[in-house]
Design an enzyme around this catalytic site. Structure first.
Site, PDB file in Angstrom:
ATOM      1  CE  LYS A   1       8.144  -2.539  -4.423  1.00 12.35           C
ATOM      2  NZ  LYS A   1       9.102  -3.530  -3.949  1.00 12.35           N
TER       3      LYS A   1
ATOM      4  CD1 TRP B   1       4.869  -8.778  -5.401  1.00 10.72           C
ATOM      5  CD2 TRP B   1       3.889  -8.695  -3.386  1.00 10.72           C
ATOM      6  NE1 TRP B   1       5.862  -8.731  -4.437  1.00 10.72           N
ATOM      7  CE2 TRP B   1       5.286  -8.668  -3.200  1.00 10.72           C
ATOM      8  CE3 TRP B   1       3.068  -8.653  -2.250  1.00 10.72           C
ATOM      9  CZ2 TRP B   1       5.880  -8.610  -1.933  1.00 10.72           C
ATOM     10  CZ3 TRP B   1       3.660  -8.599  -0.984  1.00 10.72           C
ATOM     11  CH2 TRP B   1       5.046  -8.571  -0.846  1.00 10.72           C
TER      12      TRP B   1
ATOM     13  CG  ASP C   1      -0.029  -3.695  -5.811  1.00  6.78           C
ATOM     14  OD1 ASP C   1       0.704  -2.693  -5.805  1.00  6.78           O
ATOM     15  OD2 ASP C   1       0.252  -4.760  -5.210  1.00  6.78           O
TER      16      ASP C   1
HETATM   17  C1  LIG Z   1       3.500  -5.360  -6.400  1.00 11.04           C
HETATM   18  C2  LIG Z   1       3.647  -5.310  -4.917  1.00 11.04           C
HETATM   19  N1  LIG Z   1       2.553  -5.258  -4.149  1.00 11.04           N
HETATM   20  C3  LIG Z   1       2.631  -5.217  -2.816  1.00 11.04           C
HETATM   21  C4  LIG Z   1       3.850  -5.219  -2.172  1.00 11.04           C
HETATM   22  C5  LIG Z   1       3.896  -5.160  -0.668  1.00 11.04           C
HETATM   23  O1  LIG Z   1       4.286  -3.883  -0.297  1.00 11.04           O
HETATM   24  P1  LIG Z   1       4.474  -3.485   1.250  1.00 11.04           P
HETATM   25  O2  LIG Z   1       5.672  -4.220   1.738  1.00 11.04           O
HETATM   26  O3  LIG Z   1       4.663  -2.011   1.185  1.00 11.04           O
HETATM   27  O4  LIG Z   1       3.241  -3.879   1.974  1.00 11.04           O
HETATM   28  C6  LIG Z   1       5.027  -5.268  -2.934  1.00 11.04           C
HETATM   29  C7  LIG Z   1       6.342  -5.285  -2.274  1.00 11.04           C
HETATM   30  O5  LIG Z   1       7.357  -5.458  -2.866  1.00 11.04           O
HETATM   31  C8  LIG Z   1       4.911  -5.316  -4.337  1.00 11.04           C
HETATM   32  O6  LIG Z   1       6.010  -5.363  -5.093  1.00 11.04           O
END
Ligand SMILES: Cc1ncc(COP(=O)(O)O)c(C=O)c1O
Length: 364
Positions: free
Chosen positions: A196, A102, A172
């Protein structure tokens, strides 16, 4: 369905109590004769729900008065763009920590807006640990430093808050938000999408320090401008009313369970159970992550004989232990232990892992 434990990485398990309340209120919200889905977002009823959600979150995390709480669209992925758009100002450079799937996505997106300096990376060790403070090189004149507190796909988690001096720290926190105490005052921006620990998919919580508002690039869409959304109390356009209603109930449930301190104890206890099952198996299961950097939220592991993985997943599902498949880019097994996962689910998983290892070890 009772007896089913959902280990999905997101949307993840929700508290049964919250789902039951939502079901009771679905057709007739508090005797008003209409569903919450039909409620105008500009009316006092919805405004009160949204305010309660913000107040409860502020209380849970002890958010200081000089921080604003926004509910935004676009998921955490939109924040990969919105952070640079809102925080760069005249600066052309931002620092990022590269620690897994991520954070790499955040970096790729960040590069569309600025010069990205990778101020710390664990790529050299295949993302099986987090870089330590002494390994970070944050440039003092950078616009911000971005990191991912828990790498959902890799199962690796920061167990300290990086020190960046005067450089605003941006995190994040999508997958470990509300799973442990948080000193908000250490951050410039904290963001987490909702699917989550917050509730259902649909929106993103952004907690932003007041002095960082008002720096958005002129081309930033209004609904993605932190200052404009703050001025409109996150009601600049139609919010995801039903998700926010559910999140408010989840925040209430977390309070009832004993707050964030209790959530932390739960995730420590539950993750230990799964890691112990891995260690006990004497190599049948393997966790590639160094022990001090392991995630308490997403436990990732592989089977030493990877050909047994489909069988593991199939037999687990027969016992009601579902969605244990690892991230598509990483493979293996991933057990996501979000707040709503009860102890019984984790005990059942650990017991299944023991039995499966005993039954199959002889063939490995
Ligand atoms: C740490 C992290 N950042 C970003 C995201 C992306 O999130 P979204 O699908 O809400 O854009 C996720 C999705 O699992 C994640 O676990």
């Amino acid at each position: 369905m009772s007896g089913v434990y959902n280990f999905a990485a997101g949307p993840g398990m929700m508290p049964a109590q919250v789902l039951e309340q939502a079901q009771r209120e679905f057709l007739d919200w508090k005797g008003h004769g209409f569903s919450l889905l039909e409620m105008p977002f500009t009316g006092d009823d919805f405004k009160a729900i949204q305010q309660r959600a913000q107040d409860r979150l502020r209380k849970l995390l002890d958010v200081p008065d000089n921080y604003r709480i926004l509910f935004m669209h676009g998921g955490a992925s939109a924040q990969f763009s919105l952070v640079p758009l809102n925080l760069l100002g005249d600066n052309r450079r931002a620092d990022y920590l590269e620690t897994g799937h991520w954070s790499r996505r955040a970096i790729t997106e960040g590069r569309r807006y600025c010069l990205v300096n990778v101020a710390g990376s664990s790529r050299g060790s295949d993302f099986n640990r987090m870089p330590m403070q002494h390994e970070l090189q944050v440039y003092s004149k950078t616009a911000y430093c971005h990191y991912t507190s828990n790498e959902t796909a890799n199962g690796v988690q920061f167990h300290y808050v990086p020190e960046t001096g005067k450089v605003p720290l941006v995190v994040d926190m999508t997958s470990d938000f509300l799973s442990r105490p948080l000193d908000v005052s250490r951050y410039g921006v904290i963001y987490a999408s909702s699917q989550k620990n917050i509730g259902p998919a649909g929106f993103t919580v952004v907690i932003v320090r007041e002095d960082l508002l008002g720096r958005a690039r002129p081309a930033t869409p209004m609904v993605f401008d932190y200052r404009m959304q703050n001025d409109a109390n996150s009601l600049l356009n139609t919010p995801v009313t039903f998700s926010i209603y559910l999140a408010e109930l989840v925040f209430g449930w977390v309070e009832e369970q004993g707050g964030i301190a209790a959530m932390e104890q739960n995730s420590l206890r539950r993750s230990r159970l799964v890691y112990r099952a891995i260690e006990k198996s004497e190599g049948f299961y393997r966790c590639p992550v160094e022990s001090e950097h392991r995630s308490r939220v997403n436990v990732c592991f592989t089977l030493s004989d990877e050909s047994l993985t489909p069988r593991f997943l199939e037999e687990a599902a027969k016992r009601g232990l579902i969605n244990l498949k690892g991230h598509s880019m990483i493979g293996g097994i991933r057990a996501s232990l979000y707040n709503a996962m009860p102890d019984e689910g984790v005990v059942a998983l650990a017991a299944f892992m023991d039995v499966f290892a005993m039954e199959h070890a002889a063939y490995v």
